[in-house]
Design a protein around this motif. Structure first.
Motif, PDB file in Angstrom:
ATOM      1  N   TYR A  65       0.825  -1.212   0.000  1.00 62.61           N
ATOM      2  CA  TYR A  65       0.000   0.000   0.000  1.00 62.61           C
ATOM      3  C   TYR A  65       0.852   1.252   0.000  1.00 62.61           C
ATOM      4  CZ  TYR A  65       1.068   0.573   4.982  1.00 62.61           C
ATOM      5  OH  TYR A  65       1.706   0.759   6.177  1.00 62.61           O
ATOM      6  N   VAL A  66       0.197   2.341  -0.407  1.00 62.87           N
ATOM      7  CA  VAL A  66       0.778   3.668  -0.292  1.00 62.87           C
ATOM      8  C   VAL A  66      -0.342   4.598   0.179  1.00 62.87           C
ATOM      9  CG1 VAL A  66       0.387   4.297  -2.726  1.00 62.87           C
ATOM     10  CG2 VAL A  66       2.207   5.432  -1.440  1.00 62.87           C
ATOM     11  N   THR A  67      -0.017   5.482   1.118  1.00 61.35           N
ATOM     12  CA  THR A  67      -0.995   6.423   1.665  1.00 61.35           C
ATOM     13  C   THR A  67      -0.472   7.846   1.530  1.00 61.35           C
ATOM     14  OG1 THR A  67      -0.036   6.203   3.875  1.00 61.35           O
ATOM     15  CG2 THR A  67      -1.911   4.777   3.354  1.00 61.35           C
ATOM     16  N   HIS A  68      -1.399   8.759   1.293  1.00 58.34           N
ATOM     17  CA  HIS A  68      -1.074  10.184   1.196  1.00 58.34           C
ATOM     18  C   HIS A  68      -2.168  10.954   1.931  1.00 58.34           C
ATOM     19  CE1 HIS A  68       1.883   9.138  -1.832  1.00 58.34           C
ATOM     20  NE2 HIS A  68       0.943   8.534  -2.528  1.00 58.34           N
ATOM     21  N   SER A  69      -1.946  11.236   3.205  1.00 60.48           N
ATOM     22  CA  SER A  69      -2.984  11.872   4.017  1.00 60.48           C
ATOM     23  C   SER A  69      -3.313  13.289   3.564  1.00 60.48           C
ATOM     24  CB  SER A  69      -2.570  11.884   5.488  1.00 60.48           C
ATOM     25  OG  SER A  69      -1.406  12.679   5.665  1.00 60.48           O
ATOM     26  N   THR A  70      -2.396  13.939   2.888  1.00 59.43           N
ATOM     27  CA  THR A  70      -2.631  15.321   2.467  1.00 59.43           C
ATOM     28  C   THR A  70      -2.891  15.416   0.964  1.00 59.43           C
ATOM     29  OG1 THR A  70      -0.255  15.670   2.219  1.00 59.43           O
ATOM     30  CG2 THR A  70      -1.229  16.270   4.340  1.00 59.43           C
ATOM     31  N   ALA A  71      -3.410  14.353   0.366  1.00 66.33           N
ATOM     32  CA  ALA A  71      -3.690  14.369  -1.076  1.00 66.33           C
ATOM     33  C   ALA A  71      -4.740  15.430  -1.388  1.00 66.33           C
ATOM     34  CB  ALA A  71      -4.177  13.008  -1.535  1.00 66.33           C
ATOM     35  N   ALA A  72      -4.536  16.119  -2.497  1.00 68.75           N
ATOM     36  CA  ALA A  72      -5.499  17.117  -2.955  1.00 68.75           C
ATOM     37  C   ALA A  72      -6.771  16.423  -3.429  1.00 68.75           C
ATOM     38  CB  ALA A  72      -4.888  17.926  -4.097  1.00 68.75           C
ATOM     39  N   PRO A  73      -7.909  17.111  -3.385  1.00 70.92           N
ATOM     40  CA  PRO A  73      -9.138  16.505  -3.906  1.00 70.92           C
ATOM     41  C   PRO A  73      -8.914  15.986  -5.332  1.00 70.92           C
ATOM     42  CG  PRO A  73      -9.660  18.526  -2.763  1.00 70.92           C
ATOM     43  CD  PRO A  73      -8.153  18.446  -2.836  1.00 70.92           C
ATOM     44  N   GLY A  74      -9.340  14.757  -5.556  1.00 66.87           N
ATOM     45  CA  GLY A  74      -9.158  14.122  -6.850  1.00 66.87           C
ATOM     46  C   GLY A  74      -7.923  13.251  -6.926  1.00 66.87           C
TER      47      GLY A  74
END
Length: 183
Positions: A65-74
């Motif tokens: 897995y990879v996670t990005h808690s601050t991903a921009a909408p979309g």
């Protein structure tokens, strides 16, 4: 005699340090010390699964897995690749209301079929996660996320080449979640 004890004691201490260093190096390089986590992940898997309210199916194997808690909408904030069984995936899709009907025939026109889904390497996934080959289905679902914003959940599942529309007995799965762009 004293010298022999000193040599033996020093040898044991060095062996213990070597084994400890080797065991410590096993976790080195993985975010959160989790060998399933790919570089760039900023939230542990379970924490992000709790946020999106979608656990992994029972018996999921070969998880990366990879996670990005601050991903921009979309943008994708969670991408997970794993292997599962047809039975577990059918139960999972029903339980979390991703698909409510036609679980035995996912080729009824509601979903994209063929070579579908994102390339795991473009998502930052690791662990030799290969793209899911056709026949496959991409199930796209809008769900209410935390804070009442909409989440887009995409699940790509390999289908059986023998009975098109059925999930393979053992299947590769790619699950991605992104916050839907606001209108």
């Amino acid at each position: 005699m004293r010298r022999q004890w000193w040599v033996a004691g020093s040898g044991c201490a060095l062996l213990a340090l070597g084994v400890g260093g080797w065991l410590g190096s096993l976790n080195r390089g993985y975010p959160f010390g989790d060998a399933r986590a790919c570089a760039g992940s900023d939230v542990p898997l379970q924490q992000e699964l709790d946020v999106v309210r979608l656990p992994l199916p029972d018996g999921a194997e070969n998880v990366h897995y990879v996670t990005h808690s601050t991903a921009a909408p979309g943008d994708v904030r969670l991408a997970v690749t794993f292997r599962s069984t047809s039975h577990a995936m059918q139960a999972y899709l029903r339980k979390y209301k991703i698909v409510t009907e036609g679980l035995h025939t996912l080729d009824d026109g509601r979903f994209a079929l063929g070579d579908v889904g994102a390339d795991p390497s473009h998502l930052g996934l690791c662990g030799k996660a290969a793209p899911i080959q056709a026949p496959a289905v991409l199930i796209d679902k809008q769900r209410e996320g935390l804070g009442r914003q909409e989440d887009t959940v995409d699940i790509t599942v390999q289908l059986s080449p023998d009975i098109y529309g059925n999930i393979r007995p053992t299947t590769s799965v790619l699950l991605t979640v992104s916050e839907s762009p606001r209108p």
